[in-house]
Design an enzyme around this catalytic site. Structure first.
Site, mmCIF file in Angstrom:
data_model
loop_
_atom_site.group_PDB
_atom_site.id
_atom_site.type_symbol
_atom_site.label_atom_id
_atom_site.label_comp_id
_atom_site.label_asym_id
_atom_site.label_seq_id
_atom_site.Cartn_x
_atom_site.Cartn_y
_atom_site.Cartn_z
ATOM 1 N N HIS A 170 56.756 -65.702 32.890
ATOM 2 C CA HIS A 170 57.772 -65.690 32.390
ATOM 3 C C HIS A 170 58.070 -67.158 32.433
ATOM 4 C CE1 HIS A 170 62.749 -65.351 32.916
ATOM 5 N NE2 HIS A 170 62.538 -64.630 31.797
ATOM 6 N N HIS A 193 65.145 -73.697 27.355
ATOM 7 C CA HIS A 193 66.084 -71.815 27.682
ATOM 8 C C HIS A 193 67.603 -72.210 27.442
ATOM 9 C CE1 HIS A 193 68.471 -68.569 29.583
ATOM 10 N NE2 HIS A 193 67.757 -68.032 29.702
HETATM 11 O O1 G3P Z 1 61.938 -62.849 26.987
HETATM 12 C C1 G3P Z 1 62.053 -62.076 27.752
HETATM 13 C C2 G3P Z 1 63.479 -63.198 28.831
HETATM 14 O O2 G3P Z 1 63.062 -63.987 28.664
HETATM 15 C C3 G3P Z 1 64.522 -62.686 27.906
HETATM 16 O O3 G3P Z 1 65.324 -62.819 28.333
HETATM 17 O O4 G3P Z 1 67.808 -64.974 28.916
HETATM 18 O O5 G3P Z 1 64.869 -64.855 30.304
HETATM 19 O O6 G3P Z 1 64.943 -66.328 27.867
HETATM 20 P P1 G3P Z 1 65.827 -65.609 29.121
HETATM 21 MG MG MG Z 2 63.377 -65.808 27.522
#
Ligand code: G3P
Ligand code: MG
Length: 251
Positions: free
Chosen positions: A19, A61
């Site tokens: 992630h 992000h």
């Molecule tokens: O793509 C999965 C996850 O990354 C979505 O949430 O806020 O971490 O981008 P976020």
């Molecule tokens: Mg994400």
């Protein structure tokens, strides 16, 4: 989307996807994070893509620079040449001082060298949904490493995902959701998305089984606890996004 473009090649992801790179080990959405995932033996990573003021796709992000860099204000208000000097690593730890916000091109080059696949999440800043989808999809068409499986494009923004679908219908897509929507299937169909990416915080077993029984790939974020992972795999979830991907073992 037309009927012909709805049923697209689906993506086959490994059980665990890093992630934002490997956000538990290195600053999120940086090249050090992608390298950390590779060093852990991870085959696929997820990262977020946003556009700078002049439209350069970069890995980022938040809407603003404040949390993960030594800059302030909206990323979308700044040009790439101004953003390149920011420190995107020190906030995470002193050994990451000097890590930069990578361009999507830099990230793709690293993926090509390491052999990792990627889920490219479109993270449009306010008002930039369609442009983010088009430019990111175009960049992937032009520069995606030929040695890798096709990228999986996802987004919470249906507008961004739809624009990416129009630009690059050949890439598999997944719709991201936070609270599980009753009309998830209609939304996926409209976008030609073959996968649903759902939050572990809101997903129930019945919802999970409904998605899988309907023939969609269900992937869940963000899961760092092995016991929680085992439960989700038992429901039939294909893949989990994890900050600590090495902690989750496949069933
Ligand atoms: O793509 C999965 C996850 O990354 C979505 O949430 O806020 O971490 O981008 P976020
Ligand atoms: Mg994400």
């Amino acid at each position: 989307m037309t009927a012909e473009t709805r049923h697209l090649p689906s993506a086959a992801l490994p059980k665990v996807v890093g992630h934002r790179g490997a956000a538990g080990h290195a600053p999120e959405n940086t090249l050090s994070g992608l390298r950390a995932a590779h060093e852990l033996g991870i085959e696929w990573v997820e990262f977020d893509v946003m556009l700078t003021a002049e439209g350069t796709p970069v890995l980022f992000h938040d809407e603003t620079l404040d949390r993960t860099t030594d800059g302030t204000g909206r990323l979308a208000d700044r040009r790439w040449e101004d953003l390149r000097g920011l420190d995107a690593g020190s906030w995470f730890g002193p050994t990451f001082k000097g890590q930069r916000i990578p361009s999507l091109h830099e990230a793709l080059a690293l993926l090509g060298r390491t052999g990792m696949g990627a889920n490219v999440e479109l993270k449009p800043s306010e008002g930039q949904d369609a442009t983010t989808g088009v430019i990111t999809a175009k960049t992937l068409q032009e520069s995606w490493p030929a040695n890798l499986p096709a990228p999986l494009i996802s987004s919470f923004s249906e507008k961004a995902l739809g624009a990416a679908a129009d630009q690059a219908p050949e890439f598999p897509r997944a719709l991201l959701v936070w609270e599980f929507p009753a009309d998830w299937q209609a939304r996926c169909e409209a976008l030609g998305a073959t996968g649903l990416h759902a939050s572990a915080k809101h997903l129930t077993e019945a919802q999970a089984r409904g998605v899988i029984d309907a023939g969609y790939a269900l992937r869940v974020y963000t899961v760092n606890d092995p016991a929680q992972a085992a439960g989700l795999y038992a429901w039939g979830v294909e893949s989990l996004f994890s900050d600590y991907p090495e902690r989750l073992s496949a069933p």
